[in-house]
Write an enzyme that holds these catalytic residues in place. Structure first.
Site, PDB file in Angstrom:
ATOM      1  N   LYS A 155      -6.631   0.445  -2.850  1.00 52.61           N
ATOM      2  CA  LYS A 155      -6.808   1.682  -2.092  1.00 52.61           C
ATOM      3  C   LYS A 155      -5.468   2.182  -1.593  1.00 52.61           C
ATOM      4  CE  LYS A 155      -7.521   2.835   2.158  1.00 52.61           C
ATOM      5  NZ  LYS A 155      -6.872   4.154   2.163  1.00 52.61           N
ATOM      6  N   GLU A 230       0.922  -7.591   5.969  1.00 59.33           N
ATOM      7  CA  GLU A 230       2.310  -7.160   6.180  1.00 59.33           C
ATOM      8  C   GLU A 230       2.230  -6.024   7.178  1.00 59.33           C
ATOM      9  OE1 GLU A 230       4.741  -8.744   5.133  1.00 59.33           O
ATOM     10  OE2 GLU A 230       4.099  -9.752   3.303  1.00 59.33           O
TER      11      GLU A 230
HETATM   12  O1  TXE Z   1      -1.394   2.897   9.327  1.00 59.96           O
HETATM   13  P1  TXE Z   1      -2.831   2.277   9.100  1.00 59.96           P
HETATM   14  P2  TXE Z   1      -1.017   4.428   9.547  1.00 59.96           P
HETATM   15  C1  TXE Z   1       2.786   1.426  11.244  1.00 59.96           C
HETATM   16  C2  TXE Z   1       3.759   2.486  11.710  1.00 59.96           C
HETATM   17  C3  TXE Z   1       2.920   3.722  11.660  1.00 59.96           C
HETATM   18  C4  TXE Z   1       1.587   3.199  12.108  1.00 59.96           C
HETATM   19  C5  TXE Z   1       0.391   3.998  11.697  1.00 59.96           C
HETATM   20  O2  TXE Z   1       4.163   2.208  13.011  1.00 59.96           O
HETATM   21  O3  TXE Z   1       3.378   4.719  12.508  1.00 59.96           O
HETATM   22  O4  TXE Z   1       1.507   1.926  11.525  1.00 59.96           O
HETATM   23  O5  TXE Z   1       0.383   4.250  10.294  1.00 59.96           O
HETATM   24  C6  TXE Z   1      -5.963   1.720   5.715  1.00 59.96           C
HETATM   25  N1  TXE Z   1     -10.030  -0.952   7.368  1.00 59.96           N
HETATM   26  N2  TXE Z   1       2.884   1.151   9.831  1.00 59.96           N
HETATM   27  O6  TXE Z   1      -1.925   5.134  10.467  1.00 59.96           O
HETATM   28  O7  TXE Z   1      -3.876   3.090   9.759  1.00 59.96           O
HETATM   29  C7  TXE Z   1      -5.389   3.110   5.609  1.00 59.96           C
HETATM   30  O8  TXE Z   1      -6.279   3.967   4.926  1.00 59.96           O
HETATM   31  C8  TXE Z   1      -9.303  -1.098   6.262  1.00 59.96           C
HETATM   32  C9  TXE Z   1       3.691   0.050   9.462  1.00 59.96           C
HETATM   33  O9  TXE Z   1      -0.894   5.001   8.210  1.00 59.96           O
HETATM   34  O10 TXE Z   1      -2.706   0.833   9.446  1.00 59.96           O
HETATM   35  C10 TXE Z   1      -4.104   2.830   4.829  1.00 59.96           C
HETATM   36  O11 TXE Z   1      -4.425   2.681   3.448  1.00 59.96           O
HETATM   37  N3  TXE Z   1      -8.262  -0.314   5.954  1.00 59.96           N
HETATM   38  C11 TXE Z   1       3.529  -0.302   8.054  1.00 59.96           C
HETATM   39  C12 TXE Z   1      -3.653   1.482   5.405  1.00 59.96           C
HETATM   40  O12 TXE Z   1      -4.835   0.907   5.963  1.00 59.96           O
HETATM   41  C13 TXE Z   1      -7.920   0.644   6.828  1.00 59.96           C
HETATM   42  C14 TXE Z   1       3.204   0.729   7.074  1.00 59.96           C
HETATM   43  C15 TXE Z   1      -2.591   1.590   6.521  1.00 59.96           C
HETATM   44  O13 TXE Z   1      -3.071   2.459   7.519  1.00 59.96           O
HETATM   45  C16 TXE Z   1      -8.635   0.843   8.019  1.00 59.96           C
HETATM   46  C17 TXE Z   1       2.387   1.785   7.589  1.00 59.96           C
HETATM   47  C18 TXE Z   1      -9.734  -0.010   8.278  1.00 59.96           C
HETATM   48  N4  TXE Z   1     -10.469   0.093   9.388  1.00 59.96           N
HETATM   49  C19 TXE Z   1       2.273   1.963   8.932  1.00 59.96           C
HETATM   50  N5  TXE Z   1      -8.067   1.868   8.697  1.00 59.96           N
HETATM   51  C20 TXE Z   1       4.449  -1.283   7.458  1.00 59.96           C
HETATM   52  N6  TXE Z   1       4.239  -2.559   7.716  1.00 59.96           N
HETATM   53  O14 TXE Z   1       5.339  -0.936   6.705  1.00 59.96           O
HETATM   54  C21 TXE Z   1      -7.015   2.296   7.964  1.00 59.96           C
HETATM   55  N7  TXE Z   1      -6.930   1.568   6.820  1.00 59.96           N
END
Ligand code: TXE
Length: 457
Positions: A155, A230
């Site tokens: 996904k 991660e």
């Molecule tokens: O992340 P999300 P977001 C951090 C960074 C950023 C913040 C928010 O600080 O500002 O997170 O980013 C999926 N069950 N990082 O909102 O929501 C979602 O669809 C299963 C750090 O984008 O965690 C996406 O595919 N999956 C980081 C993925 O999870 C779910 C990289 C990440 O989304 C879900 C990105 C659920 N309930 C953001 N809800 C890094 N480590 O590099 C969402 N997703």
């Protein structure tokens, strides 16, 4: 709820297309196809799986430019970075194409028989990818998982699915059997959540925020399924007074502003030994001003826009009442880029305990703090819930070793900022994650050990 998403080019704020928002039933159908496909895939001779992954790698190599251009439009990555990312996917596939023939078990001495172990694939693996590095992070999950004999449902993030969709097509064109690698677009709360709850998805790989990752891990615990996480980071770039300060300052912008700071490994805190603090800031300012922010399609661009308007407001929120030392530049005004989600690289002077010194910003903002001595540097570096990456600049070898052992992070580099090589392990400590990706052992992490005893008497 609409059954599609509108995608936006973050450099121009213009819509660039629609993608499907899958329902739970569609996820279940994909998992059902994966279950069937996986049995046949795991049953192939190891060399056949290796060959299939090598042709997938060649297909990606042949489409680097197309994939890179998609990433420029969908994610605002500078074209040079996007080409590197697409090539990296091919290299990751090539590397793990070597795994099927090397997943050896053990033969363990026992009385009255023969005892051997097998590395059995889990079955179907669900890979949940964030928007910051859509192609590379996807490949860290799917390549070793496929090599180990699993089927993968992937996904991509809602905002950035285009390269993942194309990789799914390229896998089929390259001859990967139907159903072995499927890309399902949709929301995290529906598609991602279904990977967690579906009984036939036997392992989940999640990259994203620490808060969602914690929920994903809790959901996986209820289903007793393993999970790799991660998550976020607040990595320290530690500069001692005995370091090559010119080199440390010249490389500091790249270590935090690459991908507009939307990088879990971003060195978003620069900790400088007090006696070198003023000199370091003097050297840092021209390096930041020289950091080229602009049209991601231009070859010379170092940094593009932030991913979305809402993410830019979150990052701007961190800057309210911040002590800004200096800033770089960013596009503004009436041109085609005027509406994009730009933010100039920003250097702030922070105090210990400030939000900016401890929380992940995920934008082009770096906090600079002084420290007193080696013990203080280690204490300050560890003064965050995260523990992903970090850099140590010193000419003193003993100190480099002591500090590298003292900082609680999964990936450190001395006199450089490297974090990711696909053949070395990558992952975080503390709130930055669970488990490791990449490196020589990643395919094995997508297997469980089976022990079989054969009686000989
Ligand atoms: O992340 P999300 P977001 C951090 C960074 C950023 C913040 C928010 O600080 O500002 O997170 O980013 C999926 N069950 N990082 O909102 O929501 C979602 O669809 C299963 C750090 O984008 O965690 C996406 O595919 N999956 C980081 C993925 O999870 C779910 C990289 C990440 O989304 C879900 C990105 C659920 N309930 C953001 N809800 C890094 N480590 O590099 C969402 N997703």
């Amino acid at each position: 709820m609409s059954d599609t998403f509108t995608l936006i080019n973050p450099a121009t704020a213009q819509p660039i297309g629609e993608v499907a928002r899958a329902s739970v039933d569609q996820v279940d159908a994909a998992v059902a196809r994966a279950v069937v496909a996986q049995r046949a895939w795991a049953g192939l001779p190891p060399v056949a799986r290796a060959d299939a992954l090598r042709s997938f790698a060649r297909a990606v190599e042949g489409h680097v430019e197309e994939l890179a251009q998609l990433e420029v439009r969908n994610s605002g990555h500078p074209i040079g970075s996007a080409r590197w990312e697409a090539s990296h996917v091919a290299q990751v596939l090539n590397f793990y194409a070597g795994a099927p023939e090397r997943l050896s078990g053990q033969q363990i001495p026992v009385a009255g028989g023969l005892d051997v172990t097998f590395h059995e694939p889990y079955g179907v693996v669900g890979v949940i990818v964030p928007w910051n590095f859509p192609m590379t992070i996807a490949s860290w999950g799917f390549a070793p998982a496929l090599a180990a004999g699993n089927a993968v449902v992937l996904k991509p993030a809602e905002l950035t699915p285009l390269t993942a969709i194309r990789l799914g097509e390229l896998a089929l064109e390259a001859g990967l059997p139907d159903g072995v690698f499927q890309v399902v677009t949709g929301s995290g709360s529906v598609v991602g959540q279904r990977f967690v709850s579906h009984p036939d998805v036997r392992k989940v790989v999640f990259t994203g925020s620490t808060s969602v990752g914690t929920d994903v891990a809790a959901g996986c615990a209820r289903e007793l399924k393993p999970v790799t996480l991660e998550l976020g980071g607040k990595s320290a770039n530690i500069v001692f007074a005995d370091a090559d300060l010119e080199k440390a300052a010249a490389s500091a912008p790249g270590a935090v502003f690459d991908n507009a700071g939307q990088d879990c490994c971003a060195r978003s805190r620069i900790l400088v030994e007090r006696s070198a603090y003023d000199r370091f800031l003097e050297l840092l300012e021209p390096a930041v001003k020289a950091w080229r922010v602009g049209d991601p399609a231009h070859e010379a661009t170092d940094m593009g826009p932030l991913i979305s308007a809402s993410h830019r407001s979150t990052v701007q929120g961190f800057l309210e009442s911040a002590d800004v030392a200096f800033r770089g530049s960013a596009p503004a005004g009436d041109g085609p880029l005027g509406e994009g989600f730009w933010l100039p690289p920003t250097v702030v002077l922070a105090e210990r305990g400030d939000r900016l010194a401890r929380e992940e910003v995920f934008g082009p903002v770096v906090a600079v703090l002084p420290f007193d001595d080696e013990a203080d540097a280690i204490r300050l570096a560890n003064d965050t819930i995260y523990g992903l990456a970090g850099s140590i600049w010193t000419e003193n070898l003993g100190r480099a070793v002591r500090v590298a052992r003292g900082v609680k992070s999964g990936v450190l580099s001395v006199n450089s900022h490297s974090s990711v090589r696909y053949w070395t392990p990558f992952g975080g400590m503390k709130a930055s994650g669970l488990g490791r990706e990449l490196g020589p052992d990643a395919a094995e992490h997508f297997t469980e050990t089976k022990n079989v005893f054969f009686a000989t008497e």
